[in-house]
Design an enzyme around this catalytic site. Structure first.
Site, mmCIF file in Angstrom:
data_model
loop_
_atom_site.group_PDB
_atom_site.id
_atom_site.type_symbol
_atom_site.label_atom_id
_atom_site.label_comp_id
_atom_site.label_asym_id
_atom_site.label_seq_id
_atom_site.Cartn_x
_atom_site.Cartn_y
_atom_site.Cartn_z
ATOM 1 C CG PHE A 1 136.186 -79.028 53.794
ATOM 2 C CD1 PHE A 1 137.305 -78.392 54.305
ATOM 3 C CD2 PHE A 1 136.366 -80.021 52.848
ATOM 4 C CE1 PHE A 1 138.579 -78.730 53.875
ATOM 5 C CE2 PHE A 1 137.637 -80.376 52.412
ATOM 6 C CZ PHE A 1 138.748 -79.730 52.922
ATOM 7 C CG ASP B 1 141.944 -85.109 60.819
ATOM 8 O OD1 ASP B 1 142.125 -84.007 60.266
ATOM 9 O OD2 ASP B 1 142.453 -85.398 61.908
ATOM 10 C CG HIS C 1 143.805 -78.239 53.607
ATOM 11 N ND1 HIS C 1 143.219 -77.364 54.486
ATOM 12 C CD2 HIS C 1 143.138 -79.411 53.743
ATOM 13 C CE1 HIS C 1 142.234 -77.982 55.123
ATOM 14 N NE2 HIS C 1 142.159 -79.222 54.695
ATOM 15 C CE1 TYR D 1 136.860 -77.568 59.581
ATOM 16 C CE2 TYR D 1 134.602 -78.377 59.509
ATOM 17 C CZ TYR D 1 135.633 -77.646 58.942
ATOM 18 O OH TYR D 1 135.424 -77.008 57.749
#
Length: 255
Positions: A103, A90, A217, A92
């Site tokens: 990202f 999801d 991740h 930031y």
């Protein structure tokens, strides 16, 4: 991204566009590229329900990220151009960070989020490319890398807060649409999926057999447990070549 990126101090962001309600008045074709609008038509109702949820949150004083103008940014470039799916979790949750591409942050954001710093470290170790001081990944998007989050919005300072609010149906449909594209001969179009973390890995069954690169991740809490050394960038280009597609130039422009 995950909650560890939220450990940055929250900063006021007076430029945040909170006019999410205006999105509800616009037809699907005005919110995204035409082929995306066509492919997401079956979940149009769910999309507007998710937008209504976000609009209600914002109207009650919650700062919702990213800005309304960037909320559906991942769908602005044509579906037909996609050759790599890079799936995040999801947005930031730090104001000023989320820009609607997984990202990625704006070129002005300093420091860049720690997950992205780890991505840059792996990019250097994999391909020898220099890390940039900025975190703008638009150059990847322009080459057909779909930078999509599993959930498209978040409340500022509260990572994961918009999970289970309807976005998953939209992104499930989006991944399915990407994986089921065919050329004139009915052959599946080239696609490589990069799946970082459990949320991203969960879409594996939707990929219609397209190759995927799966690891933990890149967040600081997990990157050392299998992200570092996974060589996703070189492996992606090798898998694209095996499908007759051109490589992604992963080197990002300098400021």
């Amino acid at each position: 991204m995950t909650g560890e990126d939220a450990l940055f101090d929250l900063e006021p962001n007076n430029t945040t566009d909170q006019d999410f309600g205006a999105l509800l008045d616009r037809p699907l074709e005005e919110l995204m590229a035409p082929d995306w609008a066509s492919s997401l038509r079956p979940v149009e109702g769910e999309l507007y329900e998710a937008l209504a949820f976000v609009s209600k949150q914002a109207s009650h004083g919650t700062q919702v990220l990213p800005a309304a103008s960037n909320l559906l940014r991942a769908f602005q470039r044509p579906l037909a151009d996609v050759k790599v799916l890079l799936l995040g979790q999801d947005p930031y949750p730090t104001p000023g960070h989320a820009v609607g591409l997984s990202f990625s942050v704006s070129r002005e954001t300093r420091p860049i989020p720690r997950s992205l710093a780890n991505i840059y470290r792996e990019l250097h170790d994999d391909l020898g490319l220099p890390p940039r001081i900025h975190g703008d990944l638009t150059a990847w998007s322009n080459q057909g890398v779909l930078l999509l989050n599993r959930v498209l919005s978040v409340a500022a300072g509260n990572a994961g807060s918009h999970r289970g609010k309807g976005w998953e149906a939209i992104t499930t449909a989006a991944v399915t649409a990407v994986a089921n594209r065919t050329d004139a001969d009915g052959k599946q179009k080239p696609l490589v999926a990069i799946l970082w973390g459990k949320d991203a890995e969960s879409v594996g069954p939707l990929l219609n057999g397209a190759p995927s690169i799966v690891s933990v991740h890149p967040s600081p809490l997990s990157a050392s447990r299998g992200f570092f050394g996974s060589k996703p960038f070189s492996r992606t280009n090798e898998l694209l070549a095996g499908q007759g597609a051109g490589p992604v130039d992963w080197e990002l422009p300098v400021l």
